[in-house]
Design an enzyme around this catalytic site. Structure first.
Site, PDB file in Angstrom:
ATOM      1  N   ARG A  64       0.824  -1.207   0.000  1.00 41.83           N
ATOM      2  CA  ARG A  64       0.000   0.000   0.000  1.00 41.83           C
ATOM      3  C   ARG A  64       0.864   1.264   0.000  1.00 41.83           C
ATOM      4  NH1 ARG A  64      -2.886   3.021   4.440  1.00 41.83           N
ATOM      5  NH2 ARG A  64      -4.652   4.063   3.424  1.00 41.83           N
ATOM      6  N   HIS A  68       0.680   4.276  -2.754  1.00 37.73           N
ATOM      7  CA  HIS A  68       0.425   5.663  -2.380  1.00 37.73           C
ATOM      8  C   HIS A  68       1.590   6.567  -2.762  1.00 37.73           C
ATOM      9  CE1 HIS A  68      -3.272   5.478   0.382  1.00 37.73           C
ATOM     10  NE2 HIS A  68      -3.236   4.360  -0.335  1.00 37.73           N
ATOM     11  N   ASN A 102      -3.770   8.965   3.988  1.00 39.38           N
ATOM     12  CA  ASN A 102      -2.496   8.520   4.555  1.00 39.38           C
ATOM     13  C   ASN A 102      -2.376   8.698   6.053  1.00 39.38           C
ATOM     14  OD1 ASN A 102      -1.620   7.887   1.972  1.00 39.38           O
ATOM     15  ND2 ASN A 102      -0.555   9.821   1.669  1.00 39.38           N
ATOM     16  N   HIS A 206      -6.114  -5.704  -2.388  1.00 38.07           N
ATOM     17  CA  HIS A 206      -6.926  -5.776  -1.180  1.00 38.07           C
ATOM     18  C   HIS A 206      -7.247  -7.215  -0.788  1.00 38.07           C
ATOM     19  CE1 HIS A 206      -8.525  -1.348  -1.199  1.00 38.07           C
ATOM     20  NE2 HIS A 206      -7.218  -1.439  -1.088  1.00 38.07           N
TER      21      HIS A 206
END
Length: 335
Positions: A64, A68, A102, A206
């Site tokens: 992740r 990001h 975040n 996910h």
């Protein structure tokens, strides 16, 4: 350990894709550090082996963190930068860590710092934090049972970061599949050069990891397209009123920390945890439905396409050549 391709044509396709991406971005190459830091991948893998053995969730967290990073001005390590307080001559700097998607949720900065320390001991001043993060995301995926892929290397680190751009670019957990104002998942990924199919396969990340109650509470209490028993089981620890319990974690799919295609089966059972998960299986878009059904029924296709999409995403607008810098400390710009 799962392989990235299970048939001759898939292996050939991935090999060609690596060559194409490396050529398209010039200085990015799987052998970029062959002479300057030949043990790089072994160093990263060693730290990741220990890390994931101690906490499986960290494999998902680093995947992740990489996503990001790449989705905000490219894979340049900008997400790793700390905030900097104001001085008499300079204003305060608020980086991507403060963005809505975040703050208080991104994890793994300490692992990247640990890898960086080990890499600096072996090859001082050579390897970027952006490349370390890219390799760690790949290795975390593999260690949880997912595919592997060859990572083109040679990224450099940015000297700045933008909370505003992170708020604009990162898909929120309540995003719709499409939206007239351009805020839908498809529109956000297309702006990055990624198709709806690539968006769907990357969302398969996910299959590992967890999400906080504050990110799925509205889905539990306000959406009709959700399995009743699934929702009721989550409500006990994610109440609509009373104690917020905002940070209570629920697994993003029903096999928890195992990287597999169960995520897509959950979508067809209306058991997607986030709104932005469940919208991938809509009632009125048969093209999108077919993509989900493809990956639900073919784990090998999911693995192969995920690996290919990760290579493509990992090469979003990299800094190369003389751009940026090689940070000594991943959280601080070199002075």
């Amino acid at each position: 350990m799962a392989a990235s391709c299970t048939t001759t044509w898939r292996c050939a396709f991935l090999a060609l894709l690596v060559l194409f991406v490396s050529g398209a971005h010039g200085q990015l190459s799987p052998t970029f550090y062959a002479s300057t830091c030949p043990n790089l991948e072994a160093i990263v893998r060693s730290v990741m082996n220990t890390t994931v053995a101690n906490e499986k969730r960290m494999g998902a967290s680093l995947l992740r963190l990489h996503f990001h990073d790449c989705f905000v001005e490219g894979c340049d390590g900008s997400v790793l930068l700390d905030n900097v307080p104001a001085t008499p001559t300079t204003p305060a700097f608020f980086g991507e860590r403060n963005a809505f998607g975040n703050i208080n949720s991104l994890r793994g900065f300490d692992v990247i710092a640990k890898i960086k320390t080990a890499v600096e001991q072996a090859c001082p001043g050579v390897v970027s934090c952006a490349d370390i993060l890219t390799l760690a995301a790949r290795d975390g995926t593999v260690l949880l049972g997912g595919p592997t892929w060859t990572v083109p290397l040679g990224r450099r680190d940015s000297t700045t970061a933008s909370m505003d751009l992170a708020n604009r670019d990162l898909p929120p957990p309540f995003a719709n599949l499409t939206s007239p104002d351009g805020s839908g998942l498809i529109e956000r990924f297309v702006r990055k050069g990624l198709s709806a199919a690539e968006m769907t396969v990357l969302s398969g990340a996910h299959t590992i990891g967890s999400a906080q109650c504050q990110n799925y509470r509205l889905r539990l209490y306000n959406e009709a397209r959700i399995d009743f028993q699934f929702a009721e089981g989550l409500k006990a620890n994610c109440p609509q009123n009373g104690p917020a319990n905002d940070t209570f974690l629920a697994p993003l799919d029903s096999t928890g920390s195992t990287f597999d295609n169960k995520y897509y089966a959950d979508l067809t059972s209306l058991r997607g945890l986030l709104h932005s998960d469940q919208v991938l299986y809509p009632q009125n878009n048969q093209t999108q439905v077919k993509i989900v059904l493809k990956y639900k029924g073919d784990n090998a296709a999911f693995f192969a396409d995920f690996a290919a999409a990760m290579i493509k995403m990992g090469n979003l607008s990299p800094l190369t050549g003389t751009a940026g810098q090689i940070r000594t400390n991943c959280s601080i710009v070199n002075r």
